[in-house]
Write a protein that holds these residues in place. Structure first.
Motif, PDB file in Angstrom:
ATOM      1  N   ILE A 183      17.096  70.449  59.239  1.00 61.73           N
ATOM      2  CA  ILE A 183      16.549  71.225  60.237  1.00 61.73           C
ATOM      3  C   ILE A 183      15.420  70.556  61.104  1.00 61.73           C
ATOM      4  CG2 ILE A 183      16.049  73.375  61.865  1.00 61.73           C
ATOM      5  CD1 ILE A 183      18.319  74.580  58.949  1.00 61.73           C
ATOM      6  N   GLY A 184      15.111  69.865  62.429  1.00 52.65           N
ATOM      7  CA  GLY A 184      14.158  69.728  62.921  1.00 52.65           C
ATOM      8  C   GLY A 184      14.354  69.384  64.707  1.00 52.65           C
ATOM      9  N   LEU A 185      13.536  69.651  65.138  1.00 56.61           N
ATOM     10  CA  LEU A 185      13.323  69.004  66.297  1.00 56.61           C
ATOM     11  C   LEU A 185      13.815  67.435  66.228  1.00 56.61           C
ATOM     12  CD1 LEU A 185      10.214  70.556  68.375  1.00 56.61           C
ATOM     13  CD2 LEU A 185      12.284  71.321  68.486  1.00 56.61           C
ATOM     14  N   GLN A 186      13.957  66.922  67.650  1.00 61.19           N
ATOM     15  CA  GLN A 186      15.045  65.639  68.256  1.00 61.19           C
ATOM     16  C   GLN A 186      13.922  64.835  67.143  1.00 61.19           C
ATOM     17  OE1 GLN A 186      17.000  64.640  70.793  1.00 61.19           O
ATOM     18  NE2 GLN A 186      18.779  63.668  70.233  1.00 61.19           N
ATOM     19  N   GLN A 187      13.009  64.986  68.057  1.00 63.81           N
ATOM     20  CA  GLN A 187      11.302  64.210  67.764  1.00 63.81           C
ATOM     21  C   GLN A 187      11.229  63.354  66.460  1.00 63.81           C
ATOM     22  OE1 GLN A 187      12.223  66.682  69.803  1.00 63.81           O
ATOM     23  NE2 GLN A 187      10.674  66.462  71.722  1.00 63.81           N
ATOM     24  N   GLN A 188      11.021  64.612  65.096  1.00 66.07           N
ATOM     25  CA  GLN A 188      10.801  64.519  64.553  1.00 66.07           C
ATOM     26  C   GLN A 188      11.641  64.045  63.821  1.00 66.07           C
ATOM     27  OE1 GLN A 188       7.465  65.537  64.068  1.00 66.07           O
ATOM     28  NE2 GLN A 188       7.177  66.219  66.396  1.00 66.07           N
ATOM     29  N   LEU A 189      13.315  64.295  63.457  1.00 67.86           N
ATOM     30  CA  LEU A 189      14.583  64.075  63.272  1.00 67.86           C
ATOM     31  C   LEU A 189      13.944  61.750  63.390  1.00 67.86           C
ATOM     32  CD1 LEU A 189      16.768  66.052  63.139  1.00 67.86           C
ATOM     33  CD2 LEU A 189      15.630  65.715  61.060  1.00 67.86           C
TER      34      LEU A 189
END
Length: 227
Positions: free
Chosen positions: A215-221
């Protein structure tokens, strides 16, 4: 056949006595601060809502800190049927300070259970039930969370966040994207320790219901895929 569950024939008087014992036992656990703070089931003012809010708050804070979170959802197979009576009695004494006549009461409650099978019109002979708590009993759920209390201590020692609801266990770990590989390795090693503890306590992980989420923001993924 793997989905068959036992049917418990419990008397009304038994349930009334269980209600009294449960109330007294709960007072003892609360007054001595012995209840697991990470357990949301079968505890006053702790429900599915408190479990969801606890995990949701942690995940949102991690996202706000630009971190990813691994969420692992564990499930036990026939958990209430697998409670070993000898281990439970020892745990009641060593972990929760229950001794003397009160401990003898629990021994009597657990040792008096019997079971038998019926196939078509034929009843097999009765056998003593050496594990599990009666399905549908008043006292059984509280005994179960007392039985699994050491699990929470073990998880904390492995540097993982967690929360429990009955026989469901949620593990979560937050980290920065560059630490993805080491964090997953840490989680895998922790799962091996947990599996060993469950085996020693005659509990079985249900692999078909165990889930893993990232789970995380798209940018971090995206930083994981680009690394």
């Amino acid at each position: 056949m793997s989905s068959y569950r036992p049917i418990s024939n419990l008397s009304l008087i038994s349930k009334i006595i269980e209600c009294i014992v449960t109330a007294r036992l709960t007072d003892h656990l609360f007054s001595n601060n012995l209840l697991n703070p990470h357990q949301s089931a079968y505890c006053k003012h702790h429900s599915t809502e408190t479990a969801l809010l606890y995990i949701h708050d942690h995940l949102i804070n991690a996202i706000g800190s630009q971190k990813l979170s691994c969420l692992c959802l564990l499930d036990l197979s026939a958990a209430f049927d697998a409670i070993d009576h000898d281990i439970l009695i020892t745990r009641l004494s060593s972990w929760f300070g229950i001794h003397g006549s009160v401990l003898n009461l629990f021994k009597s409650y657990l040792s008096s259970c019997t079971f038998h099978f019926k196939c078509d019109a034929y009843f097999f002979s009765s056998h003593a039930c050496l594990s599990g708590v009666p399905q549908g009993s008043v006292l059984g759920p509280l005994l179960f969370i007392m039985y699994t209390s050491p699990l929470s201590t073990l998880i904390s020692s492995l540097s993982l966040n967690h929360h429990l609801y009955a026989d469901d266990t949620q593990l979560f770990l937050s980290f920065c994207p560059p630490d993805f590989n080491s964090s997953v390795t840490h989680l895998q090693n922790a799962l091996q320790h947990l599996s060993s503890w469950m085996t020693a306590n005659l509990l079985t992980l249900n692999s078909s219901k165990t889930e893993f989420l990232l789970i995380g923001l798209q940018q971090q993924l995206a930083k994981i895929h680009n690394s």
